[in-house]
Design a protein around this motif. Structure first.
Motif, mmCIF file in Angstrom:
data_model
loop_
_atom_site.group_PDB
_atom_site.id
_atom_site.type_symbol
_atom_site.label_atom_id
_atom_site.label_comp_id
_atom_site.label_asym_id
_atom_site.label_seq_id
_atom_site.Cartn_x
_atom_site.Cartn_y
_atom_site.Cartn_z
ATOM 1 N N TYR A 69 0.835 -1.199 0.000
ATOM 2 C CA TYR A 69 0.000 0.000 0.000
ATOM 3 C C TYR A 69 0.870 1.250 0.000
ATOM 4 O O TYR A 69 0.592 2.220 -0.688
ATOM 5 N N TRP B 56 -3.944 3.328 -5.557
ATOM 6 C CA TRP B 56 -4.790 2.259 -5.027
ATOM 7 C C TRP B 56 -6.271 2.631 -4.983
ATOM 8 O O TRP B 56 -7.111 1.811 -4.585
ATOM 9 N N ASP C 202 -8.722 -0.460 -7.764
ATOM 10 C CA ASP C 202 -8.296 -1.673 -7.072
ATOM 11 C C ASP C 202 -9.239 -2.820 -7.437
ATOM 12 O O ASP C 202 -10.298 -2.617 -8.045
ATOM 13 N N HIS D 178 -3.274 -8.119 -4.976
ATOM 14 C CA HIS D 178 -2.591 -6.892 -4.581
ATOM 15 C C HIS D 178 -1.103 -6.938 -4.921
ATOM 16 O O HIS D 178 -0.525 -5.928 -5.341
#
Length: 748
Positions: free
Chosen positions: A120, A336, A339, A353
């Motif tokens: 992230y 992000w 997504d 991810h």
């Protein structure tokens, strides 16, 4: 899919620790952590921002190779290959008994160890206690390559010594020596290559993790250093160099010391293999000391020289580590916003991810550089294959169109060398190479893979991607200026490449290599013919859009282009029936590829089922070590057939063996751990964006080509922040009251 797997293969992995507490607790799907149990099987990842990179390593401080976008070595008789830029991430520490980076990796030496890739935040964090020579030091390392300021990266080493005394630290830029032995791959046959590799004491066999396969072939090129310098007062380093017969490269570093540090001595070291600032200081037990290395990198055509990089590195130091990191994190958090979210399978969510992380780490905005097949690594020599157009491009197009665009722009930028190549082969239009140099677009396919000059479906794949970009954006000005010239030249190629069969009143394409590459020099490969047909029809539509006149032959050829079909079995053939289908190949058959989202050959449900069943049969009978992309095609094919359970099973198969610990680095096959293959991540993403969703980009918009599918245990699948023709959507697939999957769109 690739001769490169048959002949040889690649290299790579990543980490991060200090994620915001709310993220670490709330969403573990963004976090991958390695432990000391993996010291013996550590498969390296990398940190990158699309422009430059560095590999990861267990200590977090070791020198590792990095690469810069389209920075190629053009040594005589070799193929173009990525030049390893000077290693910028190294910091070394000696508490008095030995250097950290030279000490054996052992659980008893590196205690309480954890290394985490926070996807992230796109940071690598490493933490442990370094226990050696009767002294111990708590160590924390954080490294990132800035997504906000693309020329910058930083590494921070924080030590907490459990003693009073004098310590040493070094802040080097590693000047790599040229890889040896180098082979004349530009002219060696496959047998000659194997003999040379064996004679050098190496082999091309699959090797156990963590040793990369095929390193003897996919080795890095070299940057020749032309000048270096440093200043012990300003704590800066700089260098100018040039990739072998390639572009100029520059780097600089600025070092930040802890406030109040008792510095005893600072020395500048300049040797043929290292440029370094070396420090001696006194430390106190239990006190934390943070040392930060700010790095700036540039290349010809992207940034300035070494002195410009010094200014960038010093400005970063002035702004401070926390500020640089915060902007980097904010840029990633923005990415992000688009997504893929899965409710019902934590492992698949984490894999999605990691695949998106690697795709985003290797993509740029506003450029015309493609992504190499193996991203910013030397794998497959950094060349652009059809992977860019047919795998990576569609995976990014709906979620991050601005990061897909450089791929289609690259093909426009390199029309001229593709035209020249067409002339060399006696055809018209453009004949894009199987392996294109990412800087020049020229053909650098290794001589040992000479047969792929017949794997000409790449020309159709390129035109399909150009049209898809137009369909997804609706950008008429772009189509006229950039897309149409590529599409028109590709159509011209196909019109000159087909043969007319008057006996059957049809057009055929002879002497091609199938995507199932063991079948070389076959007539009428179904995938190639179907892709050519689609490219020709695209050209007719594109001509109408831009007000050009389409060649009448394009429609005639497309309508009469032969695609082999078995009437009795009611399924397609891989290629002309005159060629026996009896080889052991990694694919078994290429029929599943007729269903892949970019091509999506129209066919009846029964033919689709028959093709799929034949593919499964041949994979068992004639398949060997299937490629990861085959798992993708089977997942998509099962979804197209309405079988969510089977699609889910193939998605699960895509997790087994292909993902290398600890950071989910995908390799091309389970057995071949040559290194990270970018198309594998892109393929997995396509399983969701186009497979389970049933969505297709076509002339009517973003259409539902078939009913969506969900694996039985999943509650929902959401495509967040989809971009299409200037609008954004959240697209959700979930079960209705009747248990069937339904798709809804919400405008943002």
């Amino acid at each position: 899919m690739r001769v490169r797997r048959i002949c040889l293969a690649a290299l790579l992995v990543g980490t991060a620790l200090f994620a915001p507490a709310i993220l670490a607790k709330g969403d573990p799907s963004f976090v991958l952590t390695g432990t000391s149990e993996q010291f013996g099987s550590y498969f390296p990842s990398y940190l990158a921002n699309g422009y430059f990179s560095t590999l990861t390593a267990p200590r977090g401080t070791e020198p590792t190779r990095g690469y810069m976008v389209a920075t190629m070595d053009y040594a005589k008789d070799d193929i173009a290959r990525p030049a390893a830029i000077p290693g910028w991430n190294e910091i070394d520490y000696n508490p008095g008994g030995g250097w950290l980076n030279s000490t054996r990796l052992g659980k008893e030496i590196f205690t309480d160890y954890a290394q985490t890739l926070d996807m992230y935040d796109a940071t690598l964090g490493t933490r442990y206690r370094f226990v050696y020579a009767n002294k111990s030091t708590d160590v924390e390392v954080t490294t990132f390559v800035s997504q906000d300021a693309n020329h910058l990266a930083a590494t921070r080493l924080t030590i907490t010594p459990q003693f009073d005394g004098s310590v040493q630290l070094t802040f080097p830029i590693r000047l790599w020596s040229e890889y040896q032995p180098r082979f004349p791959i530009g002219k060696m046959s496959g047998d000659e290559m194997i003999a040379a590799v064996i004679a050098s004491g190496q082999n091309l066999d699959n090797k156990p993790i963590p040793t990369p396969d095929r390193a003897a072939v996919w080795y890095p090129g070299v940057v020749r250093i032309q000048s270096t310098g440093g200043d012990t007062k300003t704590l800066t380093l700089w260098l100018d160099g040039r990739a072998e017969q390639g572009v100029a490269v520059a780097q600089a570093a600025a070092i930040e010391l802890p406030k109040g540090l008792d510095v005893e001595d600072v020395q500048l070291e300049q040797t043929p293999d290292k440029l370094s600032l070396n420090l001696k200081a006194r430390v106190r037990k239990g006190q934390r000391y943070s040392f930060t290395k700010y790095v700036a990198a540039s290349r010809e055509g992207w940034g300035g020289d070494a002195q410009a990089d010094v200014a960038l590195a010093k400005a970063a130091r002035q702004a401070g580590f926390d500020a640089l990191l915060a902007k980097h994190q904010a840029a990633w958090h923005q990415l992000w916003q688009s997504d893929i979210r899965i409710d019902g399978d934590a492992k698949v969510q984490q894999a999605v991810h990691s695949d998106l992380y690697y795709l985003l780490s290797n993509s740029t905005e506003g450029t015309s550089w493609p992504m190499g097949a193996c991203a910013l690594t030397p794998g497959y020599a950094g060349h652009a294959f059809w992977d860019s157009d047919s795998w990576v491009f569609p995976a990014l197009l709906l979620l991050h169109p601005e990061r897909a665009k450089p791929i289609v722009m690259f093909r426009h930028r390199t029309i001229a060398p593709a035209q020249e190549r067409a002339r060399q082969y006696g055809v018209k239009g453009t004949m894009y190479p199987w392996e294109a140099d990412p800087e020049t677009g020229k053909d650098y396919t290794p001589h040992f893979a000479y047969g792929v000059f017949r794997e000409i479906h790449v020309n159709a794949d390129i035109a399909i991607a150009q049209w898809q970009y137009y369909q997804a954006t609706g950008d008429d000005a772009w189509l006229k200026q950039y897309g149409w010239p590529v599409i028109e030249q590709v159509a011209t190629f196909w019109a000159s490449r087909v043969s007319y069969d008057p006996a059957h009143d049809r057009y055929e394409i002879h002497h091609v290599t199938s995507p199932d590459e063991a079948y070389d020099d076959v007539p009428n490969d179904s995938f190639t013919n179907a892709a050519a047909q689609k490219a020709l029809r695209i050209a007719v539509k594109a001509a109408a859009k831009v007000g050009a006149t389409a060649d009448p032959q394009w429609s005639t050829i497309a309508d009469k282009l032969f695609i082999p079909f078995d009437e009795q079995a009611q399924r397609h053939l891989d290629f002309d029936a005159s060629v026996p289908h009896d080889k052991i190949t990694w694919m078994g058959s290429s029929l599943a590829w007729l269903m892949y989202p970019n091509l999506d050959l129209p066919m009846s449900p029964q033919v689709r089922r028959n093709d799929f069943d034949f593919q499964l049969h041949e994979l068992k009978v004639h398949g060997d070590d299937p490629n990861e992309m085959m798992m993708v095609m089977l997942a998509v094919g099962a979804a197209e057939l309405g079988d969510g359970k089977a699609a889910g099973e193939w998605i699960q198969r895509n997790l087994v063996g292909f993902l290398k610990a600890p950071f989910n680095v995908r390799t091309e096959t389970v057995a071949n751990n040559a290194g990270y293959i970018l198309a594998t991540s892109a393929g997995f993403v396509q399983s969701f964006v186009y497979g389970l969703s049933g969505l297709r980009i076509d002339d009517n918009g973003l259409t539902e080509a078939y009913a969506p599918a969900l694996p039985p245990e999943w509650k929902s699948l959401q495509l967040k922040g989809v971009h299409f023709r200037g609008k954004q959507y959240d697209i959700t697939i979930e079960r209705g009251a009747d248990g069937k999957a339904t798709l809804t769109r919400k405008s943002l």
